[in-house]
Design an enzyme around this catalytic site. Sequence first.
Site, short mmCIF file in Angstrom:
data_model
loop_
_atom_site.label_atom_id
_atom_site.label_comp_id
_atom_site.label_asym_id
_atom_site.label_seq_id
_atom_site.Cartn_x
_atom_site.Cartn_y
_atom_site.Cartn_z
N GLN A 129 17.53 -120.98 8.33
CA GLN A 129 17.09 -121.32 9.69
C GLN A 129 15.85 -122.21 9.69
OE1 GLN A 129 17.34 -117.03 11.16
NE2 GLN A 129 17.84 -118.19 12.99
N CYS A 132 19.61 -115.04 18.81
CA CYS A 132 19.33 -115.73 17.54
C CYS A 132 18.34 -116.83 17.83
CB CYS A 132 20.63 -116.31 16.97
SG CYS A 132 20.40 -117.17 15.41
N LEU A 133 17.32 -116.96 16.99
CA LEU A 133 16.33 -118.02 17.22
C LEU A 133 16.96 -119.41 17.12
CD1 LEU A 133 13.28 -116.57 15.27
CD2 LEU A 133 13.59 -116.62 17.75
N GLY A 164 14.37 -111.08 13.17
CA GLY A 164 14.64 -111.42 11.78
C GLY A 164 14.73 -112.92 11.64
N HIS A 176 23.34 -109.57 10.81
CA HIS A 176 23.11 -110.86 11.47
C HIS A 176 22.41 -111.83 10.49
CE1 HIS A 176 21.86 -113.37 15.08
NE2 HIS A 176 21.13 -113.87 14.11
N GLU A 177 21.36 -111.33 9.82
CA GLU A 177 20.58 -112.22 8.95
C GLU A 177 21.37 -112.61 7.69
OE1 GLU A 177 18.17 -113.62 10.28
OE2 GLU A 177 17.93 -112.18 11.91
N HIS A 185 23.75 -115.42 8.16
CA HIS A 185 23.18 -116.78 8.11
C HIS A 185 23.30 -117.39 6.71
CE1 HIS A 185 21.45 -117.62 12.04
NE2 HIS A 185 20.85 -116.44 12.09
NI NI Z 1 20.04 -115.64 13.85
#
Ligand code: NI
Length: 176
Positions: A51, A99-100, A46, A141-142, A145
């Site tokens: 981000q 997480c990226l 995701g 999670h998304e 953010h």
């Molecule tokens: Ni993330």
Amino acid sequence: MIRDVLRMGDPRLLQRSAPVDAFGNPALDALLADMRETMVAKKGAGLAAPQIGVLQQVVIFGVERNERYPDAEPVPYTELVNPVLTPLSDERDEDWEGCLSIPDIRGMVPRFTDVTVRALDRNGKKIELRLKNFAARVAQHETDHLDGVLFFDRMTSMQSLTFLEEYSRFHSKDED
Ligand code: NI
């Protein structure tokens, strides 16, 4: 266009994103296209707009077979604008997340197992989804953010934190 993903330490990852108020326009279409291309290129499950440095309430997620998440159940590709997530019970479960924005790290994170998400699509049409288990995890999670929350903030203990290489060696379900 594949965009750079901000990494932990960038103050923009700790900010609250603003609601989107204009729909069905080329700017939102371009943002979603960039997000999808970036998520696919970086093999994420995701991605949230902040981000890539865009502080707007837009998230995407979706998993087919993903080498970063070899144990994950598939989740259909989903785009959510201005999402609001509501747990349907107190039940939580702990599982691995990455997480990226926190490359090459995994940790065990408790998440609600059963949630509804109310959101809008890119044209401003209402969406309501009921998500469970891994799909619910990714959505939590998304959407976190968008509130400037990273998964470290949701961990109840730092003891499980592991680098990806050690995760593969010692913790991946494939190795059991
Ligand atoms: Ni993330």
